[in-house]
Design a protein around this motif. Sequence first.
Motif, mmCIF file in Angstrom:
data_model
loop_
_atom_site.group_PDB
_atom_site.id
_atom_site.type_symbol
_atom_site.label_atom_id
_atom_site.label_comp_id
_atom_site.label_asym_id
_atom_site.label_seq_id
_atom_site.Cartn_x
_atom_site.Cartn_y
_atom_site.Cartn_z
ATOM 1 N N MET A 25 -11.929 -0.312 5.977
ATOM 2 C CA MET A 25 -11.094 -1.301 5.263
ATOM 3 C C MET A 25 -9.768 -0.670 4.850
ATOM 4 S SD MET A 25 -11.293 -4.483 4.493
ATOM 5 C CE MET A 25 -10.705 -4.951 2.869
ATOM 6 N N VAL A 26 -8.706 -1.282 5.295
ATOM 7 C CA VAL A 26 -7.384 -0.798 4.911
ATOM 8 C C VAL A 26 -6.925 -1.551 3.677
ATOM 9 C CG1 VAL A 26 -4.991 -0.541 5.635
ATOM 10 C CG2 VAL A 26 -6.828 -0.330 7.322
ATOM 11 N N LYS A 27 -6.542 -0.806 2.659
ATOM 12 C CA LYS A 27 -6.065 -1.457 1.451
ATOM 13 C C LYS A 27 -4.552 -1.670 1.547
ATOM 14 C CE LYS A 27 -6.008 -1.205 -3.521
ATOM 15 N NZ LYS A 27 -6.118 -0.386 -4.721
ATOM 16 N N VAL A 54 3.928 1.330 6.894
ATOM 17 C CA VAL A 54 3.166 2.375 7.577
ATOM 18 C C VAL A 54 1.698 2.322 7.160
ATOM 19 C CG1 VAL A 54 5.139 3.959 7.788
ATOM 20 C CG2 VAL A 54 3.635 4.132 5.785
ATOM 21 N N LEU A 55 0.870 2.835 8.048
ATOM 22 C CA LEU A 55 -0.556 2.999 7.769
ATOM 23 C C LEU A 55 -0.786 4.474 7.492
ATOM 24 C CD1 LEU A 55 -3.583 1.880 8.030
ATOM 25 C CD2 LEU A 55 -3.476 2.856 10.343
ATOM 26 N N TYR A 56 -1.401 4.792 6.348
ATOM 27 C CA TYR A 56 -1.667 6.203 6.080
ATOM 28 C C TYR A 56 -3.051 6.413 5.487
ATOM 29 C CZ TYR A 56 -0.617 5.687 1.012
ATOM 30 O OH TYR A 56 -0.620 5.339 -0.309
ATOM 31 N N VAL A 57 -3.494 7.668 5.566
ATOM 32 C CA VAL A 57 -4.803 8.048 5.040
ATOM 33 C C VAL A 57 -4.596 8.985 3.854
ATOM 34 C CG1 VAL A 57 -7.006 9.179 5.557
ATOM 35 C CG2 VAL A 57 -5.767 7.995 7.363
ATOM 36 N N THR A 79 -9.535 11.448 -0.035
ATOM 37 C CA THR A 79 -10.651 10.497 -0.108
ATOM 38 C C THR A 79 -11.043 9.942 1.252
ATOM 39 O OG1 THR A 79 -9.126 8.636 -0.361
ATOM 40 C CG2 THR A 79 -9.884 9.702 -2.393
ATOM 41 N N GLY A 80 -10.128 10.023 2.221
ATOM 42 C CA GLY A 80 -10.376 9.417 3.520
ATOM 43 C C GLY A 80 -10.057 7.930 3.550
ATOM 44 N N LEU A 81 -9.617 7.378 2.433
ATOM 45 C CA LEU A 81 -9.312 5.943 2.396
ATOM 46 C C LEU A 81 -7.977 5.651 3.076
ATOM 47 C CD1 LEU A 81 -10.415 5.091 -1.272
ATOM 48 C CD2 LEU A 81 -11.672 4.672 0.863
ATOM 49 N N GLU A 82 -7.918 4.485 3.738
ATOM 50 C CA GLU A 82 -6.704 4.106 4.457
ATOM 51 C C GLU A 82 -5.909 3.070 3.666
ATOM 52 O OE1 GLU A 82 -7.123 4.827 9.120
ATOM 53 O OE2 GLU A 82 -7.944 2.905 8.455
#
Lengths: 582, 276
Positions: A1-3, A276-279, A283-286
Amino acid sequence: MVKKLEKVDVVVVGTGWAGGIVSAELAKAGYKVVALERGGNKEREDYTGVKDELRFTNRFEMMQNLSPETITSRNTLEEIALPVRTRHEMMAGTDLGGGSVHWAGATYRFMPYDFEIYSKTVERYGKKKIPEGMMLQDWGITYADFEKYYDRFEKTAGISGERDPFGEERSNDYPNPPMMESPAISLFKEASKQLGYHPYQVPSGNLSQTYENPDGEVLNQCMFCSYCTQYGCDFGAKSDPLVTVIPTAKKTGNFEVRTDSYVRRVLYEGGKAKGVLYVDTNTGLEYEQPADVVVLAAFTFTNNRLLLLSTIGQPYNPKTRKGVIGRNFNGQFNVTFLGARGFFNKRKFNLYMGAGALGGALSDFAGDNFDHTNLNFINGGGIELRQYGDAAIASNHVPKGTPRWGAEFKEKSILYTNRNLVVWYTPAIMSWWHNYLDLDPTYKDEFNDPLLRITNKYTDQDRTIAKFGVQKSKEIMEQMGADIIDEDVVPEEFDHIYQGGHYAGGVVMGADPATSAVNNYLQMWDVDNLFVVGGSAFPHFGGHHPTATIGALAYRASEGIEKYLKNGGGQLAEGKRKIFQA
Amino acid sequence: MTDKPSDTNGKEGLSRRQFLKNSGLVAGGVVGGSLFGGLLTNQFQKKTVPNKKDMANLQDARMFFSRKEDFDILSAATERIFPKNDNGPGAIELGVPYFIDKQLAGSWGMNAKDYMRGPFTQNLQAQGYQDSKRNQDNQGPNTATQSPTPTPRYQTRLNRSEIFIIGLRKFDSVSQEKFGMKFVEATGDQQDEMLHMFEDNKINLTGIEAQTFFNLLLQTTIEGAYADPLYGGNKEMMGWKMKEYPGPRMGYMNQIEEKEFIIMDQESLKDYQTYG
């Protein structure tokens, strides 16, 4: 799940000089800026009291962790590229401030010739001077128009220097006087003058006096402690983003920096960058960070890779020589810092003292300052003698023919510890059709995304210019009176060692969208709200160190981004192709 | 720890606090938890007061090498690379073998920050006569790693600590084969001859070029002689003394223009962090 996070005006990838300057300028102008840094959070205190050669110079404390991601490298299109696995072979800065924290501080401008290299070469020597396959092109802006951005950067960074006698026009002197001169530098300068050359003190980001920059940031005077290149400064006496633009950005209240944030994609839809999409690597959360303007201001490798992974812009194809992303890869390689090392039997120098940019230089063989009519290369480079100050592991130079180990090595390496000096040449590196960047078909990062692949080989231009520089360096070393002089051997081929941190191109600037990815504001031709800032914009590598040009480009880009936001969009420059179409 | 501190408060024992205080180890940064714990345990089980000489070098115990044999080969080889001579102490006296042992036990020895994902493919240019698809994961030996050919150099799946074990044990088998004795029993000249064979890549090792191993051995030997003493080598800053290297200092603003060579007393990072 991308926040999905709340939209901001500008999202900046990278926090070195490029990202730091863009962040500071736009935050000062009142825009909400978020900067994302793949490395950890650092403050000046992290570099205080940790003068440890093994940790920083030999174990690469400040360099990117390659375990999740590296590059692959090969010489020719036919070869299988192999990953560059260790930090001995690959040095890209990481953590807040990026590679701009561990830099040495040499702050040369590129030359007017570099900016109009195609036009000026043709004008003086004719088209025949350009060898087949050399991707020689003007930068889309002249030095005269670009000068004010150099001036801005030098003032922000508090550069200490004196005018190069061969130097280009300057609107102002350096904001600080040159660094003090050590006996080794005096010897270099005297010998150079005797040969009819015009030496001067290397313009330095290590400060010759305490200085307050136009943003109100105070930098300290350099102590010549020698723990400089590959280190953060113990005293805040080396100009870097941690003591200048990052605090400047923070003071505005418009700036947020998120460290441990690894950007994986530029989100792109309907001709616009969405964010942008980042991690979050803790935590590994996207996360998705939406923004009106996306700025890629990371290292050359990351700027290129993110565009390729996000399928933005047409990738360069070496077979057709069409496409722009990944085109004109260039940099300083193992043909670059070659020259002559002299060993002095009767003289000792205090070589454990020094500073990253402490040195003498001359520009008699830089750019087109000398006639190339009878030479088989174009462009040139600086000649330098630097006194970085070596610690004990680094200072083990012995004359050629000495065994690499055993009693004789020990004896000679101790004898010559403070009795050797090197003069080297920093030749320009031109771009060629076969040197480029793309995605590797085999090797992947920790998220299973392909690594960036570098294809790079030398040409006669590279080897000839390097040999020329070795000879000039040797003549100076002879004049300096060394008892033993060892010339560097010019390598036949690139060795896949990316130690110098100066790699450029791939998202180059220019006036023609067919041969450049960004215009002279570093705005992408294809995507109006995406700016790609940094060494990635160099169409070729000038004959001096790159930092001042990267800093100046960041000021130019900041001006463009502000214009873009004020105008409410649109292209800031007219491309040649568009003129033809109209 | 199995011992409770109270167990050691007998007549002849020392409190843990007292022990730490006397040995000066409290401030030591490099001694890892496991070694530290092990040392304390052993000392307290014996219930003897360690003599002063031993106390000074408590870091000189093996952290990585389990077999003493391997460590002895390492010691002998480093001493040939950096021998005691008129300049001063050699590798052993400088603590180089212990320095290497500690380095191999840590993140560098495990290649923690290096790219260690496969495939570990053979390099075509170095091994052009071999099948280009040959894969080291399956086939093992003689992969081009560090070599003078134009190739990205480190291409083995072994980490540095594994390379040392393989390389050092090979010293012994080469020595048996060539001289009919263990490496440590061979003469200095014989040891040199074997070192040259590795340096010149004339030895076949499993999964790694002999030259790569040799270069690592050479690099770490020099590092151990000259790195800050906090890492266990450069004992008493004797490496720096030989080189007239003063160690980390605040700065040299008043000396940088000085024409004469200036010899200073050595100071370590501990001095720098303690006194500035």
